[in-house]
Scaffold this active site. Structure first.
Site, PDB file in Angstrom:
ATOM      1  CE  LYS A  52      15.662  -4.843 -45.294  1.00  0.00           C
ATOM      2  NZ  LYS A  52      15.947  -6.539 -45.863  1.00  0.00           N
ATOM      3  CD  GLN A  96      14.313  -8.426 -48.145  1.00  0.00           C
ATOM      4  OE1 GLN A  96      14.957  -7.519 -47.893  1.00  0.00           O
ATOM      5  NE2 GLN A  96      13.479  -9.408 -47.275  1.00  0.00           N
ATOM      6  CG  ASP A 119      21.226  -8.905 -45.652  1.00  0.00           C
ATOM      7  OD1 ASP A 119      20.533  -8.107 -44.775  1.00  0.00           O
ATOM      8  OD2 ASP A 119      20.469  -9.058 -46.909  1.00  0.00           O
TER       9      ASP A 119
HETATM   10  N1  GUN Z   1      14.576 -12.207 -45.874  1.00  0.00           N
HETATM   11  C1  GUN Z   1      14.335 -12.090 -44.415  1.00  0.00           C
HETATM   12  N2  GUN Z   1      15.105 -11.358 -43.570  1.00  0.00           N
HETATM   13  C2  GUN Z   1      15.914 -10.806 -44.479  1.00  0.00           C
HETATM   14  C3  GUN Z   1      17.171  -9.975 -44.384  1.00  0.00           C
HETATM   15  O1  GUN Z   1      17.276  -9.616 -43.340  1.00  0.00           O
HETATM   16  N3  GUN Z   1      17.729  -9.600 -45.424  1.00  0.00           N
HETATM   17  C4  GUN Z   1      17.352 -10.052 -46.766  1.00  0.00           C
HETATM   18  N4  GUN Z   1      18.266  -9.924 -47.827  1.00  0.00           N
HETATM   19  N5  GUN Z   1      16.421 -10.890 -46.972  1.00  0.00           N
HETATM   20  C5  GUN Z   1      15.798 -11.188 -45.733  1.00  0.00           C
END
Ligand code: GUN
Length: 293
Positions: A52, A96, A119
């Protein structure tokens, strides 16, 4: 001939479109900014967070990664989110997942300002999706929808069967595809681990979305001839011949299934590349909205 849906190519297309929007923001003195919080040492999470950050840098977005120890208290984490909520340079915030057991994931998600919830996991974002209000679509479901639309796959009147009921993929993609809207208007069935006679459902799917998290769970006998198959799984499986000792593979037995279908996404190389670019897209959208306030 089966269409192999190329997520990398379509993600590059979306990325190109973002470049102009970012340039327009920058001309107005705004650099979209994404704050990413990661708690603890989960290797898969760390790798996602790195990707990211790299994608933000690539697009010229600001990004800040806050690496917090697994021992951090819930209160301290919520304080950090509160600071980021009030920081005008930060347009998007994500924590995350998963977070360690002593931290309530729902509290963390709910602490993020819904206007910065790139998100799309906040209850307000989820509610907006359900009522068809434009908001932040969670990145993976948004990526799936873009793959379908940009591959010219009609969803209107089609039977979409989603296998998996997670808050991150299964529930939101079902809510999105059932909307009265372009790129949607589908009849949707959600199946899960307690569904009885799962193959009897999956075999009815015009579009089958596999989001289970189990390698090669969807076998050829579970797929209708001529179906479109979207594989959301990215499972790590041991592979002593691979440099890292593992390789990634999908929820679908790709080699066995591909001959039966009209179109299929590979994994890796299908939904995965879309997820990260849709997060970028949400961050740009958040900056555009903040500017027009
Ligand atoms: N864990 C697995 N996929 C995601 C996601 O798209 N966003 C976040 N914040 N955590 C994750």
């Amino acid at each position: 001939m089966t269409l192999i849906i190329d997520g990398k190519r379509i993600a590059a297309e979306v990325k190109d479109e973002l470049v102009d929007r970012i340039a327009a923001l920058k001309q107005g003195g705004v650099v979209p900014g994404l704050a990413v919080i990661i708690v603890g040492e989960n290797p898969a999470s760390r790798s996602y967070v790195r990707m990211k950050g790299r994608m933000c840098a690539d697009l010229g977005l600001n990004s800040w990664t806050h690496e917090l120890p697994a021992s951090i208290s819930e209160e301290d984490l919520l304080d950090m989110i509160d600071r980021l909520n009030r920081d005008p340079a930060v347009h998007g915030i994500l924590c995350q997942l998963p977070v360690p057991d002593h931290i309530d994931e729902n509290k963390v998600i709910s602490a993020i300002d819904p206007e910065k919830d790139v998100d799309g996991f906040h209850p307000v974002s989820m509610g907006r999706i359900l009522i068809g209000d434009p908001g932040f679509r969670p990145a993976t479901p948004a990526g799936i929808q873009e793959l379908l639309v940009r591959s010219g796959i009609e969803t209107s009147g089609k039977h979409v069967v989603v296998v998996g009921r997670s808050n991150i993929v299964g529930k939101p993609i079902a809510a999105m595809l059932v909307q009265k809207a372009s790129g949607a208007n589908a009849t949707v069935t959600i199946c899960h681990s307690r569904t009885r006679d799962l193959p009897s459902f999956t075999r009815q799917a015009d579009i089958l979305i596999a989001a289970i998290g189990r390698p090669h769970f969807i076998t050829a006998d579970m797929v209708k001839e001529g179906a479109v198959v979207i594989d959301v799984g990215t499972n790590r499986v041991d592979d002593p011949t691979a440099k890292r000792g593992y390789r990634l593979t999908g929820d679908v037995d790709f080699d066995a299934v591909k001959g039966r279908c009209k179109a299929i996404t590979p994994s890796p190389g299908g939904v995965g590349p879309m997820t990260i670019i849709m997060l970028m897209s949400n961050t740009v959208l958040a900056a555009e909205r903040a500017r027009s306030k």
